[in-house]
Design a protein around this motif. Structure first.
Motif, PDB file in Angstrom:
ATOM      1  N   SER A  98       0.830  -1.203   0.000  1.00 56.86           N
ATOM      2  CA  SER A  98       0.000   0.000   0.000  1.00 56.86           C
ATOM      3  C   SER A  98       0.866   1.256   0.000  1.00 56.86           C
ATOM      4  CB  SER A  98      -0.927  -0.004   1.218  1.00 56.86           C
ATOM      5  OG  SER A  98      -1.654   1.181   1.293  1.00 56.86           O
ATOM      6  N   ALA A 101       2.355   1.691  -3.397  1.00 58.77           N
ATOM      7  CA  ALA A 101       1.362   2.214  -4.341  1.00 58.77           C
ATOM      8  C   ALA A 101       1.124   3.701  -4.103  1.00 58.77           C
ATOM      9  CB  ALA A 101       0.055   1.436  -4.202  1.00 58.77           C
ATOM     10  N   GLN A 102       1.083   4.099  -2.852  1.00 56.46           N
ATOM     11  CA  GLN A 102       0.895   5.505  -2.519  1.00 56.46           C
ATOM     12  C   GLN A 102       2.045   6.353  -3.056  1.00 56.46           C
ATOM     13  OE1 GLN A 102      -1.783   6.938  -1.121  1.00 56.46           O
ATOM     14  NE2 GLN A 102      -0.826   8.944  -1.357  1.00 56.46           N
ATOM     15  N   LYS A 103       3.277   5.869  -2.875  1.00 57.54           N
ATOM     16  CA  LYS A 103       4.449   6.595  -3.384  1.00 57.54           C
ATOM     17  C   LYS A 103       4.429   6.670  -4.898  1.00 57.54           C
ATOM     18  CE  LYS A 103       7.432   5.571   0.537  1.00 57.54           C
ATOM     19  NZ  LYS A 103       8.567   4.795   1.042  1.00 57.54           N
ATOM     20  N   SER A 105       1.774   6.622  -6.774  1.00 52.17           N
ATOM     21  CA  SER A 105       0.709   7.566  -7.131  1.00 52.17           C
ATOM     22  C   SER A 105       1.182   9.009  -6.979  1.00 52.17           C
ATOM     23  CB  SER A 105      -0.510   7.320  -6.243  1.00 52.17           C
ATOM     24  OG  SER A 105      -1.502   8.281  -6.475  1.00 52.17           O
ATOM     25  N   GLU A 106       1.905   9.276  -5.901  1.00 48.64           N
ATOM     26  CA  GLU A 106       2.437  10.623  -5.684  1.00 48.64           C
ATOM     27  C   GLU A 106       3.445  10.992  -6.776  1.00 48.64           C
ATOM     28  OE1 GLU A 106       3.962  10.445  -1.706  1.00 48.64           O
ATOM     29  OE2 GLU A 106       1.955  10.418  -0.817  1.00 48.64           O
ATOM     30  N   GLN A 107       4.230  10.031  -7.203  1.00 44.33           N
ATOM     31  CA  GLN A 107       5.206  10.281  -8.267  1.00 44.33           C
ATOM     32  C   GLN A 107       4.502  10.592  -9.583  1.00 44.33           C
ATOM     33  OE1 GLN A 107       8.621  10.427  -7.866  1.00 44.33           O
ATOM     34  NE2 GLN A 107       8.540  11.270  -9.922  1.00 44.33           N
ATOM     35  N   VAL A 108       3.429   9.873  -9.866  1.00 46.52           N
ATOM     36  CA  VAL A 108       2.647  10.144 -11.080  1.00 46.52           C
ATOM     37  C   VAL A 108       2.058  11.541 -11.012  1.00 46.52           C
ATOM     38  CG1 VAL A 108       0.539   9.503 -12.340  1.00 46.52           C
ATOM     39  CG2 VAL A 108       2.153   7.730 -11.619  1.00 46.52           C
ATOM     40  N   ASP A 109       1.530  11.918  -9.862  1.00 47.39           N
ATOM     41  CA  ASP A 109       0.970  13.267  -9.695  1.00 47.39           C
ATOM     42  C   ASP A 109       2.032  14.330  -9.925  1.00 47.39           C
ATOM     43  OD1 ASP A 109      -1.527  12.238  -9.138  1.00 47.39           O
ATOM     44  OD2 ASP A 109      -1.340  12.468  -6.951  1.00 47.39           O
TER      45      ASP A 109
END
Length: 119
Positions: A98, A101-103, A105-109
């Protein structure tokens, strides 16, 4: 049939039931041990040692306790420890995934923001 024969039959049935129950319960939980060890390795591989240190440590402690119980042929206790180890390892692995995945997602943002600024 006299009462002595009935008592002998009942006694034999009770004894055979008790022996069967003990034989079933006295089997070492080898399959559960393998599953717990495997899940702890998975948790380690996905970074649970850092992401969920308490659960990861608890999984390893329960695994150690289970192995000690198995050495003493206390298989019911070993099963309980192994079930706890498996649950803790699964939780630790899930928490680590998790966080990954959060990291991601933050990188994609961040990448999207950088692209917006570049355009």
């Amino acid at each position: 049939m006299n009462s002595q024969s009935v008592r002998n039959i009942v006694g034999t049935l009770l004894l055979s039931s008790a022996v069967a129950a003990c034989a079933t319960m006295s089997q070492p939980p080898s399959d559960l041990l393998s599953r717990a060890e495997s899940e702890i390795r998975v948790a380690d591989d996905v970074g649970a040692r850092d992401a969920a240190p308490l659960a990861y440590r608890s999984a390893n402690e329960n695994l150690s306790a289970a192995k000690k119980a198995m050495e003493k042929e206390e298989y019911d206790d070993a099963r309980v420890y192994l079930e706890k180890a498996l649950a803790d390892a699964e939780y630790a692995a899930t928490k680590a995934r998790s966080e990954q995945a959060q990291k991601a997602s933050e990188q994609v943002d961040q990448n999207l923001e950088a692209l917006k600024k570049a355009l």
